[in-house]
Design a protein around this motif. Structure first.
Motif, mmCIF file in Angstrom:
data_model
loop_
_atom_site.group_PDB
_atom_site.id
_atom_site.type_symbol
_atom_site.label_atom_id
_atom_site.label_comp_id
_atom_site.label_asym_id
_atom_site.label_seq_id
_atom_site.Cartn_x
_atom_site.Cartn_y
_atom_site.Cartn_z
ATOM 1 N N HIS A 1 -4.477 -10.800 -2.440
ATOM 2 C CA HIS A 1 -5.191 -9.730 -1.747
ATOM 3 C C HIS A 1 -5.832 -8.806 -2.768
ATOM 4 O O HIS A 1 -5.155 -8.344 -3.684
ATOM 5 N N ALA A 2 -7.104 -8.569 -2.604
ATOM 6 C CA ALA A 2 -7.769 -7.593 -3.470
ATOM 7 C C ALA A 2 -7.864 -6.278 -2.724
ATOM 8 O O ALA A 2 -8.143 -6.258 -1.523
ATOM 9 N N ILE A 3 -7.574 -5.184 -3.451
ATOM 10 C CA ILE A 3 -7.745 -3.863 -2.849
ATOM 11 C C ILE A 3 -8.790 -3.114 -3.654
ATOM 12 O O ILE A 3 -8.647 -2.929 -4.860
ATOM 13 N N MET A 4 -9.862 -2.753 -2.974
ATOM 14 C CA MET A 4 -10.962 -2.066 -3.635
ATOM 15 C C MET A 4 -11.153 -0.711 -2.971
ATOM 16 O O MET A 4 -10.517 -0.408 -1.968
ATOM 17 N N GLY A 5 -12.026 0.081 -3.571
ATOM 18 C CA GLY A 5 -12.282 1.391 -2.982
ATOM 19 C C GLY A 5 -12.627 2.394 -4.041
ATOM 20 O O GLY A 5 -12.324 2.188 -5.216
ATOM 21 N N PRO A 6 -13.257 3.476 -3.613
ATOM 22 C CA PRO A 6 -13.659 4.504 -4.580
ATOM 23 C C PRO A 6 -12.444 5.151 -5.245
ATOM 24 O O PRO A 6 -11.313 4.988 -4.776
ATOM 25 N N ASN A 7 -12.695 5.893 -6.308
ATOM 26 C CA ASN A 7 -11.630 6.632 -6.990
ATOM 27 C C ASN A 7 -10.969 7.621 -6.046
ATOM 28 O O ASN A 7 -11.629 8.197 -5.189
ATOM 29 N N GLY A 8 -9.669 7.813 -6.235
ATOM 30 C CA GLY A 8 -8.973 8.866 -5.511
ATOM 31 C C GLY A 8 -8.705 8.559 -4.057
ATOM 32 O O GLY A 8 -8.461 9.462 -3.269
ATOM 33 N N THR A 9 -8.700 7.264 -3.706
ATOM 34 C CA THR A 9 -8.445 6.938 -2.308
ATOM 35 C C THR A 9 -7.003 6.500 -2.084
ATOM 36 O O THR A 9 -6.606 6.234 -0.965
ATOM 37 N N GLY A 10 -6.219 6.414 -3.182
ATOM 38 C CA GLY A 10 -4.793 6.113 -3.022
ATOM 39 C C GLY A 10 -4.382 4.716 -3.446
ATOM 40 O O GLY A 10 -3.265 4.289 -3.151
ATOM 41 N N LYS A 11 -5.236 3.987 -4.171
ATOM 42 C CA LYS A 11 -4.893 2.606 -4.564
ATOM 43 C C LYS A 11 -3.661 2.570 -5.482
ATOM 44 O O LYS A 11 -2.737 1.792 -5.263
ATOM 45 N N SER A 12 -3.693 3.433 -6.497
ATOM 46 C CA SER A 12 -2.543 3.445 -7.419
ATOM 47 C C SER A 12 -1.296 4.021 -6.758
ATOM 48 O O SER A 12 -0.170 3.641 -7.098
ATOM 49 N N THR A 13 -1.510 4.929 -5.815
ATOM 50 C CA THR A 13 -0.377 5.485 -5.067
ATOM 51 C C THR A 13 0.323 4.384 -4.267
ATOM 52 O O THR A 13 1.557 4.351 -4.180
ATOM 53 N N LEU A 14 -0.467 3.474 -3.737
ATOM 54 C CA LEU A 14 0.113 2.339 -3.006
ATOM 55 C C LEU A 14 1.005 1.526 -3.945
ATOM 56 O O LEU A 14 2.139 1.178 -3.593
#
Lengths: 471, 252
Positions: free
Chosen positions: B31-44
């Motif tokens: 699964h790839a998770i993409m998205g702009p900065n500061g949307t919570g990817k690293s928090t996940l």
């Protein structure tokens, strides 16, 4: 003065001990030693033993210990066992010439109180040296322990029992380290005053390992003054290993004078002890001299360690490093005072200083004080002191790989000390010290198998024992 | 199902970062998770691995059928969750060899296995080093100390190969990598892919996904997954950016 009316018990014992001996053994000393004893006793009577009201002793209060009564420097023990029958120190691949002090006295047969080793190095008792090498004593003894001494230095100067004397002639490079073991075997509280004199001639080289190891659980008060002279291009590696019981008080004062292009490397490894104070007063007196003083302290319970460094840059182009790192657990406390003095003419001085500490609990404490006094204008000096907990980023990184919290702490504490141990020049000794640190941090020698710290020699216990039954 | 995240809310210092995130991952999937900065990817990534300071205020993280939100990071790791760090930490004084031996034995102990024999361990190290083209000297060095950006990322994949996780999260593993290093890292990941493990690849760029081809692409925005699709979605994002997704959200 109020104090003089109300002398501390230890002070009175020191005075008495001097009076008891002044007409006897002290009268037979080398004239310079005799004079030094007298002057030191006068100084002691004048300034008294250092107490916490003395600025330099504010954080290390020995007052309680002065109230005890001690057996001070009594009769010399009979030499009836070889050192290797009593003492064993297994360091694989580390070959040393072992010498010992027993209850403050140089421990050897009468004939070997002072001897010349195969490579020409003279090793022996400082008392014997006074008789056999009076010219060396005249030239060097007490030349460094002069200015700004405190009452314990003075007491040592007045009533020291004995100590090691080492003279390395010009151009002699010793490949075998000299190891000095201090043994105390008394059934009561004992005070030992030792006096060492180490002289390295031009272009000479020596490694010296000075071990203070614990003996029994009696209170010991060990005061040592060491004078070191390095002539041009001389190199001395000095290791101080302190692994003592919690009832021991140590005050070690080392005074060094370095001539042109000489190198002094000191490693102070404090693993255990009640109250330990290490003082270094180093003069970089010749152009291009280098001093590297580093140390590790790993303290717990209510142990206290105090490292006081003064490096005096008196000549141009000298360099010095001070690096001390410590881990303090439980209610342990520490002091670090690192001073650098740069004289007006000591241009192009490079002096670096670092003291880093990890406090494992909120009750552990450290007082760290950098102190720079600079009179030259072309110098590079830096200092840094840190006090902190273990790095939480690193903790998470280790735990994310499956390592438990307690093991991660152990690994990081060990890693923290490695910056200092990596400076140990003798590989076998480095490995051994490394293992000792691992075992110390674990606090248990018997759980090697499951431990995360992989000792290089897990099956070989660190043997550093004195068999008291044989003394 | 290997991982099932249900309505996950995560706060840092009282500020809500993840606001009801849902994600399911099956064995064998990427699964790839993409998205702009500061949307919570690293928090996940931090929430799944159990990092301190990330408070799960509601929702569940079901991994291998169990809610893992109360497990400590080391237990989760030993259950097979691995994070390739965006910024691998330098640990002077701990060699990679000692680090990996300790980690591997912790996992084996967790599984009820005896400690790995020294010879087997060294062989395994040699084997896995080749996978990511690590020079032999690297393993005697302190963990990440003085490593270049590329070396650090290779070292993460090397550790992953050593620990053989069931669920690996790659947090911006492509950042700071040149194309050659990217290929090496991707090749390592592809070699480790199997029907019995799964990967969550967090990235800004479609470039990495040319080499690690995902089964699903998710777009994160403002603490939620707002759009999911096949690998074609990554190309669309590369071409059009994220604004059209933001527009879609507004119009909803």
């Amino acid at each position: 003065m109020k104090l003089s009316k109300n002398k501390l018990p230890l002070e009175l014992s020191l005075h008495k001990h001097y009076e008891d001996n002044v007409k006897g053994v002290y009268n037979n000393c080398h004239p310079k030693v005799k004079d030094a004893r007298k002057a030191s006793m006068m100084l002691l009577k004048n300034i008294g033993l250092p107490l916490a009201n003395n600025e330099k002793w504010r954080n290390t209060n020995l007052g309680e210990f002065y109230k005890n009564s001690y057996l001070i420097g009594d009769e010399k023990s009979v030499f009836d066992k070889q050192i290797n029958e009593i003492f064993s120190c297994v360091v694989h691949g580390f070959n040393t010439n072992v010498f010992a002090l027993l209850n403050g006295w140089y421990y050897s047969s009468e004939e070997e109180q002072i001897q010349t080793l195969a490579d020409g190095i003279i090793v022996g008792s400082i008392n014997a040296a006074q008789k056999k090498y009076p010219e060396l004593i005249s030239k060097y003894f007490n030349e460094l322990v002069t200015d700004d001494q405190h009452g314990l230095n003075a007491a040592n100067g007045a009533i020291f029992t004995d100590g090691i004397f080492i003279y390395v002639p010009d151009n002699v490079e010793s490949d075998k380290a000299i190891q000095l073991i201090k043994m105390v075997n008394r059934d009561s509280s004992t005070m030992i005053n030792s006096r060492n004199l180490i002289i390295l001639g031009k272009n000479s080289k020596l490694s010296f390992l000075h071990c203070d190891d614990s003996i029994n659980q009696h209170h010991g008060f060990l005061v040592t003054n060491t004078e070191i002279f390095l002539d041009e291009n001389a190199k001395l590696d000095l290791y101080k290993l302190q692994n003592l019981n919690d009832n021991t008080t140590i005050v070690n004062s080392t005074f060094a004078n370095q001539k042109q292009n000489s190198e002094l490397k000191v490693n102070v490894l404090t693993f255990n002890g009640g109250t330990i104070r290490n003082e270094f007063d180093i003069e970089l007196a010749g152009k291009g001299a280098h001093a590297d003083v580093s140390g590790i302290y790993l303290m717990d319970n209510k142990q206290h360690v105090d490292n006081q460094l003064l490096i005096k840059h008196l000549a141009p182009n000298c360099t010095s490093n001070q690096m001390f790192k410590g881990v303090l657990d439980d209610k342990a406390s520490g002091v670090f005072k690192g001073s650098v003095y740069v004289a007006k003419d000591a241009q192009q001085t490079v002096a670096f200083q670092k003291n880093a500490n990890i406090l494992m609990t909120s009750e552990a404490s450290i007082d760290t004080m950098p102190f720079l006094e600079i009179y030259a204008d072309d110098v590079k000096c830096s200092h840094g002191a840190t006090v902190g907990q273990l790095d939480s980023e690193a903790m998470f990184y280790l735990m994310q790989r499956g390592i438990s919290k307690s093991d991660a702490r152990l690994l990081l504490m060990y890693a923290f000390t490695s910056e200092v141990t990596s400076k140990i020049g003798i590989e076998a000794l480095q490995t051994n010290i490394d293992d000792m640190i691992k075992k110390r941090l674990r606090g248990d020698l018997s759980i090697c198998d499951k431990c995360v710290l992989h000792c290089s020699t897990p099956d070989t216990p660190i043997i550093f024992d004195i068999d008291m039954s044989k003394i | 199902m290997l991982l099932n995240i249900k309505d996950l809310h995560v706060s840092i210092n009282g500020k809500e970062i993840l606001k009801g995130l849902n994600l399911s991952v099956n064995d064998g999937e990427v699964h790839a998770i993409m998205g702009p900065n500061g949307t919570g990817k690293s928090t996940l990534a931090a929430a799944i691995t159990g990092r301190d300071g990330y408070e799960i205020t509601s929702g569940e993280i079901i991994y291998k059928g169990k809610n893992i939100v109360d497990l400590s990071p080391d237990v989760r790791a030993n259950e097979g969750i691995f994070l390739s760090f965006q910024y691998p930490v330098e640990i002077p004084g701990v060699t990679i060899t000692n680090f990996m031996r300790t980690a591997l034995n912790a996992k084996r102990e967790h599984q009820g296995l005896p400690a790995i024999k020294a010879g087997d361990f060294l062989r395994k190290m040699e084997d896995k080093k080749k996978l990511v083209d690590i020079q032999s000297k690297l393993t005697n060095r302190s963990v990440n100390e003085g490593f270049s950006g590329g070396e650090k990322k290779k070292n993460e994949i090397f550790q992953m190969a050593m620990l053989e996780p069931t669920l690996a999260i790659l947090d911006e593993t492509d950042s700071g990598l040149d194309i050659d290093a990217l290929k090496v890292v991707a090749n390592g990941v592809n070699t480790l892919r199997s029907d019995e493990n799964a990967f969550i690849v967090i990235t800004h760029y479609q470039r990495l996904l040319d080499y690690i081809v995902p089964d699903f692409v998710h777009v994160m925005y403002d603490g939620r997954i707002v759009k999911s699709g096949g690998k074609g979605l990554a190309f669309e994002l590369e071409e059009k950016g994220y604004d059209w997704i933001k527009e879609q959200l507004k119009n909803r």
